[in-house]
Motif scaffolding. Structure first.
Motif, short mmCIF file in Angstrom:
data_model
loop_
_atom_site.label_atom_id
_atom_site.label_comp_id
_atom_site.label_asym_id
_atom_site.label_seq_id
_atom_site.Cartn_x
_atom_site.Cartn_y
_atom_site.Cartn_z
N LEU A 81 0.83 -1.22 0.00
CA LEU A 81 0.00 0.00 0.00
C LEU A 81 0.86 1.27 0.00
CD1 LEU A 81 -3.00 0.91 0.36
CD2 LEU A 81 -2.63 0.78 2.82
N ARG A 92 2.21 -6.92 -5.52
CA ARG A 92 0.78 -6.97 -5.82
C ARG A 92 0.45 -8.20 -6.67
NH1 ARG A 92 -3.90 -3.03 -6.10
NH2 ARG A 92 -5.27 -4.03 -7.59
N THR A 243 -14.70 -3.40 5.71
CA THR A 243 -16.01 -3.91 5.29
C THR A 243 -17.05 -3.72 6.39
OG1 THR A 243 -14.76 -5.52 4.02
CG2 THR A 243 -17.12 -5.85 4.13
N PRO A 284 -16.33 4.03 3.55
CA PRO A 284 -15.63 3.52 4.73
C PRO A 284 -14.20 4.05 4.86
CG PRO A 284 -16.65 1.72 3.51
CD PRO A 284 -16.79 2.94 2.67
N SER A 288 -6.99 9.19 1.55
CA SER A 288 -5.73 8.49 1.42
C SER A 288 -4.64 9.54 1.26
CB SER A 288 -5.80 7.54 0.22
OG SER A 288 -4.61 6.81 0.16
N ARG A 290 -0.57 10.71 -0.61
CA ARG A 290 0.51 10.52 -1.56
C ARG A 290 1.59 11.56 -1.25
NH1 ARG A 290 -2.07 6.57 -2.32
NH2 ARG A 290 -2.77 5.66 -4.28
N GLY A 340 -14.39 5.21 -3.75
CA GLY A 340 -14.42 4.46 -2.49
C GLY A 340 -13.33 3.40 -2.38
N GLY A 342 -10.42 3.71 -4.09
CA GLY A 342 -9.23 4.33 -4.66
C GLY A 342 -9.27 4.21 -6.18
N GLY A 350 -9.27 -6.04 -2.33
CA GLY A 350 -10.40 -6.73 -1.69
C GLY A 350 -11.76 -6.25 -2.18
C1 HEM Z 1 -15.44 -1.83 2.04
C2 HEM Z 1 -14.29 -2.34 2.20
C3 HEM Z 1 -13.02 -1.76 1.66
C4 HEM Z 1 -12.73 -0.47 1.26
C5 HEM Z 1 -13.67 0.73 1.24
C6 HEM Z 1 -11.35 -0.46 0.83
C7 HEM Z 1 -10.70 0.65 0.31
C8 HEM Z 1 -9.43 0.66 -0.19
C9 HEM Z 1 -8.78 1.82 -0.78
C10 HEM Z 1 -9.38 3.22 -0.88
C11 HEM Z 1 -7.54 1.43 -1.18
C12 HEM Z 1 -6.50 2.30 -1.92
C13 HEM Z 1 -5.67 3.10 -0.98
C14 HEM Z 1 -4.70 4.02 -1.72
O1 HEM Z 1 -4.70 4.13 -2.95
O2 HEM Z 1 -3.91 4.67 -1.02
C15 HEM Z 1 -7.40 0.03 -0.85
C16 HEM Z 1 -6.26 -0.72 -1.08
C17 HEM Z 1 -6.14 -2.04 -0.68
N1 HEM Z 1 -7.13 -2.84 -0.12
FE1 HEM Z 1 -9.02 -2.31 0.34
N2 HEM Z 1 -10.82 -1.71 0.97
C18 HEM Z 1 -11.81 -2.54 1.47
C19 HEM Z 1 -11.73 -3.88 1.75
C20 HEM Z 1 -10.60 -4.62 1.58
C21 HEM Z 1 -10.49 -6.03 1.90
C22 HEM Z 1 -11.61 -6.90 2.46
C23 HEM Z 1 -9.21 -6.39 1.59
C24 HEM Z 1 -8.53 -7.73 1.70
C25 HEM Z 1 -8.82 -8.62 2.52
C26 HEM Z 1 -8.53 -5.22 1.07
C27 HEM Z 1 -7.21 -5.18 0.65
C28 HEM Z 1 -6.58 -4.09 0.11
C29 HEM Z 1 -5.18 -4.09 -0.29
C30 HEM Z 1 -4.21 -5.28 -0.21
C31 HEM Z 1 -4.90 -2.80 -0.80
C32 HEM Z 1 -3.56 -2.29 -1.33
C33 HEM Z 1 -3.51 -2.41 -2.82
C34 HEM Z 1 -2.25 -1.78 -3.40
O3 HEM Z 1 -1.56 -1.00 -2.74
O4 HEM Z 1 -1.95 -2.11 -4.57
N3 HEM Z 1 -9.40 -4.17 1.08
N4 HEM Z 1 -8.57 -0.42 -0.25
#
Ligand code: HEM
Length: 409
Positions: A81, A92, A243, A284, A288, A290, A340, A342, A350
């Motif tokens: 992240l 990734r 979530t 949620p 974020s 940068r 939401g 990203g 996820g």
């Molecule tokens: C409603 C639920 C969720 C929301 C709103 C959410 C939101 C986000 C957002 C906004 C980012 C991007 C952050 C950025 O660009 O700085 C992100 C990245 C990520 N999320 Fe979620 N997320 C959720 C659920 C989950 C779940 C359930 C998982 C895994 C079990 C997950 C795993 C990840 C991972 C691994 C990244 C990093 C991806 C990367 O850097 O390439 N997320 N999430």
């Protein structure tokens, strides 16, 4: 004559962060949204326009390495992240290769988990649920623990660590010395816990996600012991702390809009656009960050190289130049390119799982609860400003019907 000066971006952002505005920070986001790109008094930047946020999410000159210098986590010990290419992309790839196949075909199982959680309260009599404690929290936690192969009995320990750690995502200025010390302590406990888990699994691997990550045939050889631990921590925390808020915020939207609840009861297909609208209207993950690797021209302003940038996803989601009637909750909104999850390289891994969990949970609530109503509106909120959501969501009902959906054999 009295002169009134408009509040500065610094003041408005401070209002967003104040706990007393946690239930409804949106009037402050709306005021911030009038200027899509603004400089704060401390030299950092706020970006609140939808177009400008998207541009930065896709701009290779904006780095995900955005930790406050006061934060002590060394770079190799940061998750994907907070990493940039090429390391980000290599990590990734390993995570998506192992994660995505394991969540395919999970919908029936998610339906069983949701119904099992609600069955505990079934009865033809008035009652009360705490939608957070009884459904929104245990559902994603069970799913991520099952996926990773984390023993369910470790849940209480891990859950409390996850809560303590997510508070650390909020701006460091809003944390007391005591909280920062407490955070270091929680980080240490997490490392110890995860290392124990990894050692155990190395000796006795299974077919779970943790074993998959550990033994992934990785030509780049990026998943060393530190990255394995950090990735595991990221997945566990993401599975615990995001979530839950999507399901709770969705329940709130349904109970505040009884016509939408009535529609969902008879038309389960509405769940798909409705969950997207919750992700736009009450996301949620509210923001974020940068940092600028070079001077970046954005919306007619230049963000200088080295600047820290906050992306206000929640403000971009209500940008009046992008969405019609943005303050309104429109469950079947057609043009809904919300932020939401990203966007760009770091788009949420996820997202598919979180969407499915929320669609299934909200549909079951609509189908099974008779005459539900909020006990407190607004409900009490958690301290966190970034991963924002209710602490508790009490819903009173006249009856909770048994699950009557036909099960596939
Ligand atoms: C409603 C639920 C969720 C929301 C709103 C959410 C939101 C986000 C957002 C906004 C980012 C991007 C952050 C950025 O660009 O700085 C992100 C990245 C990520 N999320 Fe979620 N997320 C959720 C659920 C989950 C779940 C359930 C998982 C895994 C079990 C997950 C795993 C990840 C991972 C691994 C990244 C990093 C991806 C990367 O850097 O390439 N997320 N999430």
């Amino acid at each position: 004559m009295t002169t009134s000066t408009a509040p500065s971006a610094t003041d408005l952002f401070a209002q967003v962060l104040r706990y007393e505005h946690r239930a409804d920070p949106y009037p402050y986001y709306a005021q911030l949204g009038r200027e899509p790109v603004t400089r704060m008094d401390d030299g950092s930047w706020l970006v609140s326009g939808h177009r400008e946020i998207r541009q930065l999410l896709h701009d290779p000159r904006s780095s995900a390495d955005r930790l406050d210098p006061r934060n002590k986590v060394p770079k190799p010990a940061r998750s994907l992240l907070m990493q940039d290419p090429p390391l980000h992309d290599q990590l990734r790839r390993v995570v998506t290769d192992e994660f995505i196949p394991r969540i395919m075909g999970m919908r029936d199982h998610l339906g069983e988990l949701v119904d099992g959680l609600l069955d505990a309260h079934t009865g033809d009599h008035p009652g009360q649920l705490d939608v957070v404690a009884d459904l929104a929290y245990p559902l994603p936690v069970t799913v991520i623990c099952e996926l990773l192969g984390v023993p369910r009995e470790d849940e209480a320990l891990f859950g409390s660590l996850a809560r303590r750690l997510t508070r650390g995502l909020d701006p460091i200025d809003t944390q007391t010395e005591e909280e920062i010390r407490e955070l270091d302590q929680a980080r240490g406990e997490l490392v110890q816990y995860l290392e124990g888990l990894i050692t155990g699994r190395r000796a006795d691997p299974g077919s779970d996600l943790l074993s998959g990550l550990m033994f992934h045939q990785d030509p780049d050889d990026v998943m060393g012991p530190i990255q394995l631990r950090v990735t595991l921590g990221l997945l566990l925390i993401a599975g615990h702390e995001t979530t839950v808020n999507l399901i709770a915020n969705g329940t709130l939207a349904l109970l505040r809009n009884p016509d939408v609840l009535a529609r969902l009861r008879t038309d389960p297909d509405l769940a798909t656009p409705l969950v997207e609208e919750v992700l736009r209207h009450d996301p949620p993950v509210q923001m974020s960050g940068r940092s600028a690797l070079a001077d970046i021209d954005l919306g007619g302003t230049t963000i200088p190289k080295g600047s820290r940038i906050r992306l206000l996803l929640a403000a971009g989601n209500r940008d009046a130049t992008r969405f019609d009637d943005p303050e309104r909750f429109v469950p079947d909104r057609r043009d809904n390119a919300h932020l939401g999850f990203g966007g760009g390289l770091h788009y949420c891994i996820g997202a598919t799982l979180a969407r499915a969990e929320a669609q299934i949970a909200l549909t079951a609530l609509a189908r099974r609860l008779g005459s539900p109503r909020l006990v407190a509106d607004p409900p009490p909120y958690r301290e966190n400003a970034i991963l924002r959501g209710p602490e508790q969501l009490l819903v009173a009902f006249d009856r909770l019907t048994p699950d009557t959906t036909p099960k596939e054999r």
